[in-house]
Design an enzyme around this catalytic site. Structure first.
Site, PDB file in Angstrom:
ATOM      1  N   GLN A   1       2.386  -9.158  13.353  1.00  0.00           N
ATOM      2  CA  GLN A   1       2.432  -7.863  14.032  1.00  0.00           C
ATOM      3  C   GLN A   1       1.066  -7.209  14.186  1.00  0.00           C
ATOM      4  OE1 GLN A   1       5.114  -6.197  10.859  1.00  0.00           O
ATOM      5  NE2 GLN A   1       4.001  -4.324  11.283  1.00  0.00           N
TER       6      GLN A   1
ATOM      7  N   HIS B   1       6.917   5.907   1.510  1.00  0.00           N
ATOM      8  CA  HIS B   1       7.739   4.738   1.154  1.00  0.00           C
ATOM      9  C   HIS B   1       8.709   5.095   0.019  1.00  0.00           C
ATOM     10  CE1 HIS B   1       3.998   2.630   2.689  1.00  0.00           C
ATOM     11  NE2 HIS B   1       4.940   2.074   3.410  1.00  0.00           N
TER      12      HIS B   1
ATOM     13  N   ALA C   1       0.865  -1.191   0.000  1.00  0.00           N
ATOM     14  CA  ALA C   1       0.000   0.000   0.000  1.00  0.00           C
ATOM     15  C   ALA C   1       0.900   1.239   0.000  1.00  0.00           C
ATOM     16  CB  ALA C   1      -0.956  -0.008   1.191  1.00  0.00           C
TER      17      ALA C   1
HETATM   18  O1  PAF Z   1       6.656  -0.347   9.028  1.00  0.00           O
HETATM   19  C1  PAF Z   1       6.189  -1.339   8.427  1.00  0.00           C
HETATM   20  O2  PAF Z   1       5.599  -1.237   7.351  1.00  0.00           O
HETATM   21  C2  PAF Z   1       6.339  -2.712   9.050  1.00  0.00           C
HETATM   22  O3  PAF Z   1       6.236  -2.666  10.426  1.00  0.00           O
HETATM   23  C3  PAF Z   1       7.636  -3.445   8.629  1.00  0.00           C
HETATM   24  C4  PAF Z   1       8.873  -2.714   9.113  1.00  0.00           C
HETATM   25  C5  PAF Z   1       7.676  -3.561   7.115  1.00  0.00           C
HETATM   26  C6  PAF Z   1       7.663  -4.844   9.220  1.00  0.00           C
HETATM   27  O4  PAF Z   1       6.586  -5.613   8.784  1.00  0.00           O
END
Ligand code: PAF
Length: 280
Positions: A63, A39, A34
């Site tokens: 997570q 990013h 996404a």
């Molecule tokens: O920040 C994120 O998008 C996530 O926590 C990561 C670092 C890709 C780990 O899944």
């Protein structure tokens, strides 16, 4: 040249080895997809600082502390890949869950107290899941540098601790939060916000800016109360914490720390948002 997209760990390791034999340095940007400009700013930093940039896209189930949050997490692989192609990212690693976790060796990790407050407190098990996936990804990609957004500041500090704890030869680089012109911190979750909820979402950065602009003139407690009051009128506030930027422990007066940041988490229209800002 087209950006290569692979899902196999073995294939990734072969490509990385070929880069290493040519003396190229590897930059790594782990993501859950996404993708937005935040990013892409990490990809840009990686391209400026290393020779070969790998971006991983993996929505890590470990997570998420709520099943519905995982279910609703936006997924857009095709669009993500075209954005990465436009950003000239060298390689996209989009593994399956099995590919990531099948060879994982269980480990103990000392958070050194960094997970006690904020996201660590309100999203039980979240950082444990982050640390597990990032350690695994670091083992597979073995980058010289890894790039993380400071919007997830607590995550950034915990990843620095991960690298210290396991003595990994990786430079963890924190990159500034990218914001909309109106101040809203970019987040994959913003796509779930209804337009009518944007003014309420803006209250997060407004509260943080209030603290940043007034800290020299007001006592911490009074300023915090004012910011909380503002936030509670427009959002479902989870926390507003002013903490030491190194230890991430809350401070009660400005003189308690040499470096401080303000952190906020709140729900707006059913979407959970976080933000933070450096105070000094
Ligand atoms: O920040 C994120 O998008 C996530 O926590 C990561 C670092 C890709 C780990 O899944």
């Amino acid at each position: 040249m087209r950006t290569k997209v692979i899902s196999s760990t073995i294939q990734l390791e072969q490509i990385i080895s070929a880069c290493r034999s040519k003396g190229l340095t590897i930059g790594f940007v782990p993501t859950m997809g996404a993708l937005h400009e935040g990013h892409l700013s990490l990809i840009k930093s990686s391209k400026e600082q290393t020779d070969f940039t790998v971006c991983s896209i993996f929505v890590n189930p470990k997570q998420f502390n709520k099943a519905e949050d995982l279910d609703h997490y936006p997924r857009s692989l095709k669009m993500d890949v075209s954005k990465l192609e436009a950003a000239k990212c060298d390689l996209v690693f989009a593994p399956t869950e099995n590919e990531i976790y099948q060879d994982e060796v269980p480990f103990e990790f000392d958070f050194a107290g960094l997970d006690q407050y904020m996201e660590g407190k309100f999203r039980s098990g979240h950082f444990n899941g982050v640390v597990h996936v990032v350690k695994r990804l670091f083992e597979i990609v073995r980058p010289e540098k890894a790039f993380f957004g400071l919007k997830d500041y607590q995550q950034f500090v915990i990843i620095q601790q991960l690298v210290r704890f396991f003595n990994l030869p990786i430079d963890v680089v924190g990159c500034p939060t990218v914001r909309e012109k109106n101040g809203l911190a970019l987040s994959s979750r913003n796509s779930q916000l209804d337009t009518k909820d944007i003014p309420a979402a803006l209250e997060l950065s407004k509260a943080l800016n209030l603290i940043k602009s007034r800290f020299q003139k007001s006592n911490l407690d009074a300023l915090k109360k004012q910011a909380i009051n503002q936030l509670e009128q427009h959002t479902k506030l989870e926390y507003l914490i002013i903490a030491n930027s190194r230890t991430l422990s809350p401070i009660e007066k400005w003189s308690d720390a040499q470096h401080a940041r303000a952190f906020v988490a709140a729900e707006v229209g059913g979407v959970r948002l976080i933000d933070n800002v450096e105070i000094f």
